[in-house]
Design a protein around this motif. Structure first.
Motif, short mmCIF file in Angstrom:
data_model
loop_
_atom_site.label_atom_id
_atom_site.label_comp_id
_atom_site.label_asym_id
_atom_site.label_seq_id
_atom_site.Cartn_x
_atom_site.Cartn_y
_atom_site.Cartn_z
N GLU A 58 -1.98 -2.90 5.60
CA GLU A 58 -2.74 -2.56 6.78
C GLU A 58 -1.98 -1.53 7.61
OE1 GLU A 58 -4.83 -6.00 8.78
OE2 GLU A 58 -3.27 -7.09 7.68
N GLY A 59 -2.74 -0.71 8.30
CA GLY A 59 -2.13 0.21 9.25
C GLY A 59 -1.55 1.45 8.63
N LYS A 60 -0.64 1.31 7.63
CA LYS A 60 0.01 2.47 7.05
C LYS A 60 0.23 2.25 5.56
CE LYS A 60 2.72 4.83 9.56
NZ LYS A 60 3.84 5.36 10.39
N SER A 61 -0.23 3.22 4.77
CA SER A 61 -0.02 3.18 3.32
C SER A 61 1.19 4.03 2.96
CB SER A 61 -1.26 3.70 2.59
OG SER A 61 -2.37 2.86 2.82
N THR A 62 1.61 3.92 1.72
CA THR A 62 2.77 4.67 1.23
C THR A 62 2.36 5.53 0.05
OG1 THR A 62 4.26 2.90 1.94
CG2 THR A 62 5.12 4.48 0.34
N VAL A 63 2.89 6.75 0.00
CA VAL A 63 2.56 7.67 -1.07
C VAL A 63 2.82 7.03 -2.44
CG1 VAL A 63 3.25 9.84 -2.18
CG2 VAL A 63 2.94 9.76 0.30
N ASN A 64 1.84 7.17 -3.33
CA ASN A 64 1.89 6.70 -4.72
C ASN A 64 1.87 5.19 -4.89
OD1 ASN A 64 1.95 9.30 -5.86
ND2 ASN A 64 4.16 9.47 -5.50
N LEU A 65 1.77 4.45 -3.80
CA LEU A 65 1.61 3.00 -3.92
C LEU A 65 0.17 2.65 -3.56
CD1 LEU A 65 4.89 1.58 -2.34
CD2 LEU A 65 4.30 1.81 -4.77
N PRO A 66 -0.50 1.86 -4.40
CA PRO A 66 -1.93 1.62 -4.18
C PRO A 66 -2.23 0.83 -2.91
CG PRO A 66 -1.11 0.22 -5.94
CD PRO A 66 0.00 1.17 -5.60
N THR A 67 -3.30 1.23 -2.27
CA THR A 67 -3.86 0.47 -1.15
C THR A 67 -5.03 -0.35 -1.68
OG1 THR A 67 -3.23 2.12 0.50
CG2 THR A 67 -5.05 0.64 1.07
N TRP A 68 -4.95 -1.64 -1.55
CA TRP A 68 -6.01 -2.53 -2.04
C TRP A 68 -7.15 -2.57 -1.03
CZ3 TRP A 68 -5.36 -6.52 -6.15
CH2 TRP A 68 -4.27 -6.24 -6.97
N VAL A 69 -8.37 -2.55 -1.55
CA VAL A 69 -9.58 -2.57 -0.72
C VAL A 69 -10.47 -3.71 -1.20
CG1 VAL A 69 -11.62 -1.28 0.03
CG2 VAL A 69 -9.46 -0.07 -0.36
N TRP A 70 -10.99 -4.48 -0.28
CA TRP A 70 -11.90 -5.56 -0.66
C TRP A 70 -12.78 -5.99 0.50
CZ3 TRP A 70 -6.84 -6.47 0.64
CH2 TRP A 70 -6.60 -7.48 1.58
N LEU A 71 -13.81 -6.71 0.17
CA LEU A 71 -14.71 -7.35 1.14
C LEU A 71 -14.88 -8.80 0.72
CD1 LEU A 71 -17.42 -4.56 1.50
CD2 LEU A 71 -15.96 -5.40 3.34
N ASP A 72 -14.66 -9.71 1.65
CA ASP A 72 -14.79 -11.13 1.33
C ASP A 72 -16.25 -11.50 1.06
OD1 ASP A 72 -12.08 -11.64 1.62
OD2 ASP A 72 -12.27 -11.97 3.78
N LYS A 73 -16.44 -12.53 0.24
CA LYS A 73 -17.79 -13.00 -0.05
C LYS A 73 -18.44 -13.50 1.23
CE LYS A 73 -16.27 -17.66 -1.40
NZ LYS A 73 -16.26 -18.66 -2.48
N GLY B 83 -9.61 0.21 -4.92
CA GLY B 83 -8.56 0.69 -4.02
C GLY B 83 -8.31 2.18 -4.15
N ILE B 84 -7.22 2.62 -3.49
CA ILE B 84 -6.87 4.04 -3.44
C ILE B 84 -5.35 4.18 -3.50
CG2 ILE B 84 -6.96 6.15 -2.04
CD1 ILE B 84 -9.40 4.94 -0.62
N SER B 85 -4.90 5.21 -4.18
CA SER B 85 -3.49 5.58 -4.15
C SER B 85 -3.40 7.00 -3.60
CB SER B 85 -2.88 5.52 -5.55
OG SER B 85 -1.51 5.86 -5.51
#
Length: 356
Positions: free
Chosen positions: A216-231, A301-303
């Motif tokens: 949350e808040g800040k991602s890091t270059v080349n490390l994946p950011t996980w994205v999801w939506l709860d059921k 997600g996104i990297s």
């Protein structure tokens, strides 16, 4: 029964020539109408305040839509799809048309009565057409004594406020006409369950699209950011539209089917590569991040490949909703998928290392 644009202009010119003002109109219609912009008004003697061309369709959200946005509605994925621009519906009883005409007799130089969404008549045309049974021509039907004692209503065209200015919005220009109770007129632009379903499409309120992120808040270059939506966050949304006095109804249901990610920069890799995360069987999207998963590829997600340089990236998350409807008379079908999106700020930092 038909009213061409040329005939409408001729009738309006006739009304003006007879000395009737075009700046005010006695509105006629059901009490649940409201006043729109433009000429409108009211009177006593059962003359109800009503908006010229304002619909009586009742819309209610049956289920879903918790946290629904009060801003823009769903956008259709089909650029050629349009909601109905106009349609006809019951506008006034015999008594209401008579009351409007009687009021004109008292103030003939001050008021007009709207007989189409864009055309209003003065005393002589109203008396001749609706009281004396004298047609003004061009195939316009006339009536004796306002059809008092008969079971039914006078119908008039309605313009979809979201379609004003569209040429199709001017295709419901039949002069105020009588329809017996319980019968839908067999004319172009008559109301149907599909018209109601399409009208309800623009009234669907879905939850704001804000996804969960890790980190949350800040991602890091080349490390994946996980994205999801709860059921349960994005459940089916059902909207019902009814047209009183006709027996017509439709329920339009929006079902979430996928989440599309736009990183906000070309310097990013999406997971999956299509950036389209499907809804899981339990109604969730993606998979929540768990400890120790930071170096794994997330199902959604996104990297990011480059750090932000001051301004954050704008991550755009769009939910696609499948739209289906069912209505009175066993009718039903599909409408074009809709989308609703939201944008979130993403700061990306370089990998921190220590040189010894």
């Amino acid at each position: 029964m038909r009213t061409t644009a040329k005939a409408g202009a001729l009738l309006l010119a006739t009304a003006l020539a007879l000395g009737f003002s075009s700046t005010a109109a006695h509105a006629i219609g059901d009490k649940n109408n409201q006043n729109p912009p433009g000429p409108s008004g009211g009177a006593d003697n059962n003359m109800l305040n009503a908006g010229v061309g304002k619909t009586n369709i009742k819309v209610s959200q049956v289920s879903g839509g918790k946290g629904g946005s009060s801003g823009k509605g769903l956008g259709s994925v089909d650029p050629n799809w349009k909601p109905p621009a106009c349609w006809y519906e019951p506008a006034a009883t015999s008594e209401q048309v008579k009351a409007a005409t009687d009021q004109l007799k008292k103030t003939p130089n001050e008021n007009l009565v709207p007989v189409t969404p864009s055309l209003s008549w003065g005393e002589q045309l109203m008396v001749d057409t609706f009281e004396k049974g004298k047609s003004p021509g061009d195939g316009i039907k006339s009536y004796k004594n306002f059809n008092l004692g008969k079971d039914g209503k006078f119908w008039r065209g309605v313009v979809n406020p979201d379609m004003e200015g569209d040429p199709a919005a001017y295709e419901c220009e039949e002069i105020l006409f009588w329809q017996d109770a319980g019968i839908i007129p067999k004319i172009a632009n008559a109301p149907t369950p599909k018209v109601l379903a399409s009208y309800a499409y623009d009234k669907i309120k879905v939850p704001d699209t804000k996804v969960e992120l890790k980190p949350e808040g800040k991602s890091t270059v080349n490390l994946p950011t996980w994205v999801w939506l709860d059921k349960g966050t994005f459940e089916d949304v059902k909207v019902r539209a009814e047209l009183p006095g006709t027996g017509l109804w439709a329920e339009t249901t929006a079902k979430p089917v996928s989440l599309h990610l736009e990183p906000g920069t070309a310097d990013a890799t999406t997971f999956p590569a299509s950036a389209e995360c499907k809804v899981n069987d339990d109604g969730s999207i993606g998979t929540p991040y768990t400890k120790g998963s930071s170096k794994e590829d997330p199902p959604c997600g996104i990297s990011y490949l480059r750090a932000t340089g001051g301004d954050p990236y704008q991550l755009k998350a769009s939910i696609t909703w499948e739209i289906a409807w069912k209505g009175s008379g066993g009718t039903g079908g599909d409408l074009p998928d809709g989308t609703f999106d939201g944008t979130q700020d993403i700061d990306v930092q370089e990998i921190q290392s220590i040189n010894r």
